[in-house]
Design a protein around this motif. Structure first.
Motif, mmCIF file in Angstrom:
data_model
loop_
_atom_site.group_PDB
_atom_site.id
_atom_site.type_symbol
_atom_site.label_atom_id
_atom_site.label_comp_id
_atom_site.label_asym_id
_atom_site.label_seq_id
_atom_site.Cartn_x
_atom_site.Cartn_y
_atom_site.Cartn_z
ATOM 1 N N TRP A 206 51.667 -16.930 16.044
ATOM 2 C CA TRP A 206 52.600 -17.314 14.986
ATOM 3 C C TRP A 206 52.922 -16.099 14.114
ATOM 4 N N GLY A 207 51.895 -15.310 13.822
ATOM 5 C CA GLY A 207 52.112 -14.078 13.050
ATOM 6 C C GLY A 207 53.015 -13.110 13.805
ATOM 7 N N PHE A 208 52.777 -12.977 15.117
ATOM 8 C CA PHE A 208 53.624 -12.068 15.896
ATOM 9 C C PHE A 208 55.079 -12.541 15.875
ATOM 10 N N ALA A 209 55.236 -13.884 15.887
ATOM 11 C CA ALA A 209 56.600 -14.415 15.918
ATOM 12 C C ALA A 209 57.364 -14.044 14.647
ATOM 13 N N ILE A 210 56.658 -13.980 13.526
ATOM 14 C CA ILE A 210 57.324 -13.567 12.275
ATOM 15 C C ILE A 210 57.831 -12.131 12.411
ATOM 16 N N ILE A 211 57.026 -11.316 13.067
ATOM 17 C CA ILE A 211 57.471 -9.931 13.262
ATOM 18 C C ILE A 211 58.674 -9.905 14.196
ATOM 19 N N GLU A 212 58.524 -10.593 15.316
ATOM 20 C CA GLU A 212 59.607 -10.566 16.306
ATOM 21 C C GLU A 212 60.918 -11.124 15.734
ATOM 22 N N ASN A 213 60.812 -12.271 15.064
ATOM 23 C CA ASN A 213 62.042 -12.954 14.654
ATOM 24 C C ASN A 213 62.637 -12.431 13.358
ATOM 25 N N SER A 214 61.835 -11.816 12.532
ATOM 26 C CA SER A 214 62.391 -11.411 11.250
ATOM 27 C C SER A 214 62.091 -9.954 10.885
ATOM 28 N N LEU A 215 60.805 -9.605 10.869
ATOM 29 C CA LEU A 215 60.466 -8.285 10.335
ATOM 30 C C LEU A 215 60.946 -7.135 11.217
ATOM 31 N N TRP A 216 61.065 -7.387 12.497
ATOM 32 C CA TRP A 216 61.547 -6.352 13.416
ATOM 33 C C TRP A 216 62.939 -5.883 12.968
ATOM 34 N N LYS A 217 63.722 -6.849 12.501
ATOM 35 C CA LYS A 217 65.063 -6.514 12.004
ATOM 36 C C LYS A 217 64.981 -6.019 10.565
ATOM 37 N N ALA A 218 64.161 -6.743 9.774
ATOM 38 C CA ALA A 218 64.174 -6.490 8.329
ATOM 39 C C ALA A 218 63.638 -5.104 7.976
ATOM 40 N N MET A 219 62.598 -4.666 8.664
ATOM 41 C CA MET A 219 61.934 -3.429 8.269
ATOM 42 C C MET A 219 62.867 -2.216 8.334
ATOM 43 N N PRO A 220 63.546 -1.974 9.489
ATOM 44 C CA PRO A 220 64.459 -0.825 9.490
ATOM 45 C C PRO A 220 65.575 -0.970 8.456
ATOM 46 N N ARG A 221 66.015 -2.199 8.257
ATOM 47 C CA ARG A 221 67.081 -2.403 7.276
ATOM 48 C C ARG A 221 66.580 -2.018 5.889
ATOM 49 N N PHE A 222 65.363 -2.453 5.582
ATOM 50 C CA PHE A 222 64.774 -2.130 4.285
ATOM 51 C C PHE A 222 64.622 -0.612 4.134
ATOM 52 N N LEU A 223 64.152 0.051 5.193
ATOM 53 C CA LEU A 223 63.916 1.492 5.087
ATOM 54 C C LEU A 223 65.225 2.265 4.921
ATOM 55 N N ARG A 224 66.276 1.764 5.550
ATOM 56 C CA ARG A 224 67.586 2.395 5.340
ATOM 57 C C ARG A 224 68.017 2.226 3.894
ATOM 58 N N GLU A 615 52.682 -20.938 4.334
ATOM 59 C CA GLU A 615 54.119 -21.143 4.138
ATOM 60 C C GLU A 615 54.765 -20.005 3.352
ATOM 61 N N MET A 616 53.964 -19.256 2.577
ATOM 62 C CA MET A 616 54.544 -18.151 1.825
ATOM 63 C C MET A 616 55.037 -17.054 2.766
ATOM 64 N N ILE A 617 54.394 -16.934 3.904
ATOM 65 C CA ILE A 617 54.860 -15.940 4.889
ATOM 66 C C ILE A 617 56.271 -16.319 5.326
ATOM 67 N N ARG A 618 56.432 -17.608 5.579
ATOM 68 C CA ARG A 618 57.767 -18.061 6.009
ATOM 69 C C ARG A 618 58.788 -17.913 4.879
ATOM 70 N N PHE A 619 58.405 -18.356 3.680
ATOM 71 C CA PHE A 619 59.359 -18.283 2.565
ATOM 72 C C PHE A 619 59.764 -16.837 2.264
ATOM 73 N N LYS A 620 58.766 -15.927 2.303
ATOM 74 C CA LYS A 620 59.074 -14.560 1.868
ATOM 75 C C LYS A 620 59.583 -13.660 2.988
ATOM 76 N N PHE A 621 59.140 -13.942 4.211
ATOM 77 C CA PHE A 621 59.475 -12.992 5.277
ATOM 78 C C PHE A 621 60.113 -13.639 6.505
ATOM 79 N N GLY A 622 60.374 -14.936 6.444
ATOM 80 C CA GLY A 622 60.863 -15.647 7.629
ATOM 81 C C GLY A 622 62.313 -15.359 7.955
ATOM 82 N N ILE A 623 63.113 -14.983 6.950
ATOM 83 C CA ILE A 623 64.533 -14.693 7.185
ATOM 84 C C ILE A 623 64.749 -13.222 6.835
ATOM 85 N N PRO A 624 65.388 -12.441 7.731
ATOM 86 C CA PRO A 624 65.492 -11.001 7.467
ATOM 87 C C PRO A 624 66.056 -10.648 6.080
ATOM 88 N N GLU A 625 67.126 -11.322 5.652
ATOM 89 C CA GLU A 625 67.728 -10.958 4.349
ATOM 90 C C GLU A 625 66.713 -11.102 3.229
#
Ligand code: PGA
Length: 881
Positions: A206-224, A615-625
């Motif tokens: 489940w933790g990996f899925a958060i990375i795959e579905n959201s953080l994988w996109k969000a992290m580079p966007r954040f760093l840019r 649930e805080m993981i989902r609320f805070k990091f579940g959607i890339p934006e």
């Protein structure tokens, strides 16, 4: 005037109507009518119509066992849909605000503020590069929504977002509405309660899925975004290696009180992470190779691929693709227990990074910066942040379990009783063994299974590469020997590097003694050398609050951090505080940036670790934006707390805090520990016992099977009080402490503290938020339905105390109502209440029936409905516990 919330209302209506239609199609009009009646009565009841309320109570206590489940499910699903609409609205509002440039808390603005504060541009950049923020995903059982439903809900959110762009009167819009209806119907026809507990491996996935579905996109966007902000504010650009935030995990590593997390599980999870990282990078590199068809390259690449190669980048990256695939195959074979070929796998992150960086250099040298800035840059960011291990794992175990190893060992050798040795004796023994080269554990020793498991875990740790692990955390740590014991166990297991060993101080006494414990350790030259100048200490928020009440724990945490900061700075050791915060206020939750900015001065010294749970993981990091926004908030807050630390609290404030916390702790314990009626009341009025049935997570609700409230973990403790809305742990004790200050006519001092001291104002704000979520009428209903006559006066007393506390709070802040400063939350609670009310009434009714059925066996639909009320109320409160 444009109503900015109209789109939210439209969405809620659209979702609500579709749900109604689904229910009608499935179960007919009669049940939908009943649901509609309940909704209407609940709304009128909330608006103050006591007759409607009475009819509602009557209706909900007389539903048949058969009717009760669909009714409960409909309110639960509605609240989940309302959450989705709110979430989508938040993103919508953010976009709107940033278009209007109304948001003054963006990173560029923060950086400019820091500069105006007198921090030089160079120092800002230097500090950003030195930031070390680690967000630690835990498997704490507070995510009440099943993953399969989360996926459907994500789909619904996507449809709503897309509808904003096309409108529902177009053909595309109609397709989206149809899809939305389909997803709502799918959700309705899916069991919302897990039929079995997740395993720790499920949790890790489940933790990996958060990375795959959201953080994988969000992290580079954040760093840019970070890079752009830094450039705007300082004129400098950040190097590609800048990675101020990383993720770590407890999923599959935290075995404290969870017998299902074994050494085999930890090994499996580590391999799965390798596989997952390889899988994600393999897709990335294959996409990249498809794009990098350019012919010009620098000499290094040319030399590597040969003169005849027309498409040097593709050719050059072919080798990396092969190694990633080899890694994937190897991990898969290892997982399956097959012979695994590791000859060509990626072992170090450098091996992933180097070819990517070489491509970057070549593209830039050949004037193709614009191409280097595209997909390649995103992948390089991911390689720095996630790397070949995806995220680093922590190990956590209880101090008692380590001590048990030495108890058995010392007994085996006939050296006496380790448990009865004095602390200096234990330390002397452990230190002696740490310095000794000869092995301590006899080969023919067969310890208990529990001890074997601890030893096996240490062996797994010792066999794992350093870059895959973050720290070994010791829960319920209190004395230096707790820390030395772990280092010795690891040494015996063959550990070849100094893993950070972090004691977790989590009772009030342990927090009070944390400095002395660490001082003793740092006074040992052997230990000081072990730290290599870096010490991590974990602060436990929930257990300390459960032990001493919220106010006393909050102050205890503050003082412990202050003292540890002073100690480490004096000893020249860099301290990283690791905050074990839960999602709810009672467990140290609340907005992260406020929490960071209200830490003691200089305790956030560029580095920080914080747990992120359920649930805080989902609320805070579940959607890339939203994830990007939260990453930005963390970075900004840590930067600000580091570069412009808050001033130290005044002496008189400290004195007042000491006085208040002494009262609050005493009063809290007088009720929770010493009042003989308290535990029976807790058991009767809250769903504490029933909660254990809800298969939220892999770990049991108690640390010890037969233990009482003391061994109940903090999560179900808070969860139970949240469900019936008394929220007792957050205010009990504080009420008396604050009342005493008022009686002494010292409220002005409190007001000064609130306006000048961030720590205290944050405390008050959190208290207010929780009090706004309490509901004494609801709590009274639970008492009326579930509590025996002998215990009812206690419930009444607690409710009176809560009401007095709220009135006093309003006097302190000079406000007529709670949450006037926070209209968004106030509005959100107000809108939800009519939907949560029926769930409370139903829950109390279901608890009553469950207890009546007792030994005779509870019908399945009743158990099921009860569990649905729990997840429904959790969804409604937007917090499980
Ligand atoms: P713990 O966590 O029980 O694992 O220490 C408590 C919490 O997160 O509230």
């Amino acid at each position: 005037m444009v109503d900015v919330h109209q789109p939210l209302r439209d969405n809620v209506r659209l979702l609500g109507d579709s749900l109604g239609k689904t229910i009608e199609d499935h179960l007919g009009t009669a049940i939908l009518d009943t649901i509609e009646t309940i909704r209407r009565l609940a709304k009128q009841g909330r608006a103050g119509d006591s007759e409607s309320r009475a009819r509602l109570e009557e209706l909900l206590t007389t539903l048949s066992d058969e009717q009760i489940l669909p009714v409960t499910r409909s309110f639960n699903q509605f609240l989940n849909l309302a959450n989705i609409a709110e979430e989508v609205h938040r993103v919508r509002r953010r976009k709107h605000d940033s278009n209007q440039l109304m948001d003054d808390d963006t990173l560029p603005q923060q950086l400019v503020r820091l500069h105006n504060h007198g921090i030089s541009k160079d120092d800002i950049v230097k500090q950003i590069l030195a930031l070390d923020i680690e967000l630690v995903l835990t498997a704490h059982p507070t995510e009440a929504v099943r993953r399969t439903l989360i996926q459907k809900y994500d789909g619904i959110a996507e449809c709503l977002r897309a509808l904003d762009n096309v409108g529902d009167d177009t053909a595309d819009g109609q397709r989206l509405v149809d899809r939305l209806k389909e997803l709502i119907s799918q959700a309705w026809h899916t069991n919302e309660i897990r039929t079995r507990r997740p395993t720790p491996v499920d949790e890790a996935k489940w933790g990996f899925a958060i990375i795959e579905n959201s953080l994988w996109k969000a992290m580079p966007r954040f760093l840019r975004q970070l890079d752009e902000s830094v450039e705007i504010a300082t004129g400098h650009r950040l190097p590609l290696s800048a990675a101020p935030i990383r993720f770590a995990s407890w999923m599959g590593g935290d075995r404290d009180g969870n017998p299902f997390v074994t050494s085999a599980v930890t090994r499996e999870v580590l391999l799965l992470a390798r596989w997952q990282a390889a899988d994600l990078f393999s897709k990335d590199i294959s996409d990249l190779r498809a794009e990098l068809s350019m012919g010009d390259c620098n000499a290094t690449l040319r030399q590597a691929v040969g003169d005849d190669e027309q498409e040097p980048y593709r050719a050059y990256l072919r080798q990396l693709s092969r190694r990633i695939e080899a890694t994937q195959r190897w991990a898969r074979d290892e997982l399956a227990g097959r012979p695994a070929d590791d000859s060509d796998i990626l072992r170090h992150n450098e091996e992933l990074l180097q070819p990517l960086l070489e491509c970057d250099r070549s593209l830039r040298e050949c004037g193709m910066d614009i191409i280097a800035e595209g997909m390649l840059r995103d992948i390089i960011h991911r390689a720095y942040v996630f790397g070949i291990h995806l995220l680093r794992l922590d190990i956590r175990q209880n101090s008692e379990r380590h001590a048990q190893v030495f108890e058995e060992l010392v007994a085996y050798y006939g050296w006496g009783n380790y448990a009865e040795w004095s602390e200096p004796q234990k330390q002397a023994f452990l230190l002696r063994e740490l310095k000794d080269r000869r092995p301590l554990f006899p080969r023919d020793w067969v310890p208990s299974e529990e001890v074997q498991e601890v030893l096996a875990t240490c062996r797994t740790v010792a066999q794992t590469p350093a870059s895959a692990l973050s720290a070994y955390v010791i829960s319920m740590a209190s004395v230096p020997s707790d820390v030395l014991a772990v280092i010795l166990l690891l040494k015996e297991a063959g550990m070849s590097w100094n893993i950070p060993v972090a004691p977790l101080f989590e009772t009030l006494d342990d927090l009070d003694n944390a400095q002395s414990c660490m001082q003793q350790l740092l006074d040992m030259p052997w230990y000081k050398a072990y730290t290599q100048g870096q010490q991590m200490v974990m602060i436990g928020y929930s257990d300390s609050a459960k032990d001493a009440g919220h106010l006393a724990a909050t102050w205890g945490q503050f003082k412990a951090q202050e003292a540890l900061t002073a100690l480490c700075s004096e000893r020249g050791v860099h301290l990283t505080l690791f905050h074990g915060r839960g999602g709810t206020v009672g467990r140290g939750g609340g907005p992260s940036h406020t929490a960071i900015l209200s830490q003691p001065p200089r305790s956030v010294n560029g580095s920080i670790r914080v747990t992120e749970q359920g649930e805080m993981i989902r609320f805070k990091f579940g959607i890339p934006e939203i994830a990007v926004r939260n990453l930005e908030l963390y970075t900004g807050a840590v930067l600000e707390a580091t570069l412009t630390p808050a001033p130290a609290p005044k002496m008189e404030w400290r004195k007042l805090m000491d006085d208040m916390t002494a009262v609050s702790c005493r009063e809290y314990r007088a009720m929770v520990r010493d009042n003989p009626q308290f535990v029976p009341y807790f058991r009767a009025a809250t769903p504490e016992q029933e909660l254990a049935k809800l298969p939220l997570g892999s770990r049991p609700a108690k640390r010890k099977v037969d233990g009482g409230v003391e061994s109940l973990r903090a999560i179900p403790w808070i969860f139970a009080w949240t469900q019936m809305r008394l929220m007792l742990p957050t205010w009990l004790g504080s009420d008396q402490a604050l009342a005493r200050i008022e009686a002494q006519q010292r409220l002005d001092e409190l007001r000064d503290m609130a306006s000048e001291w961030r720590f205290f104002s944050a405390y008050l704000d959190m208290l207010e938020m929780v009090m706004a979520k309490t509901d004494t009428n609801t709590a009274a209903w639970y008492d009326q339905r579930l509590v025996g006559a002998d215990l009812q006066p206690l419930g009444a007393e607690l409710r009176t105390r809560l009401r007095d506390m709220i009135a006093l709070y309003k006097r302190i802040r000079g406000r007529d109502e709670l949450l006037v400063q926070n209209p968004v939350i106030k509005h959100s609670i107000g809108v939800r209440n009519p939907y949560i009310d029926p769930l409370h009434l139903l829950q109390a009714e279901l608890m009553r029936r469950v207890r009546l059925y007792g030994e005779k066996g509870v019908p399945n639909q009743i158990d099921q409905a009860l569990m649905v009320t729990m997840t429904g109320i959790a969804a409604g409160m937007r917090n499980t516990g």
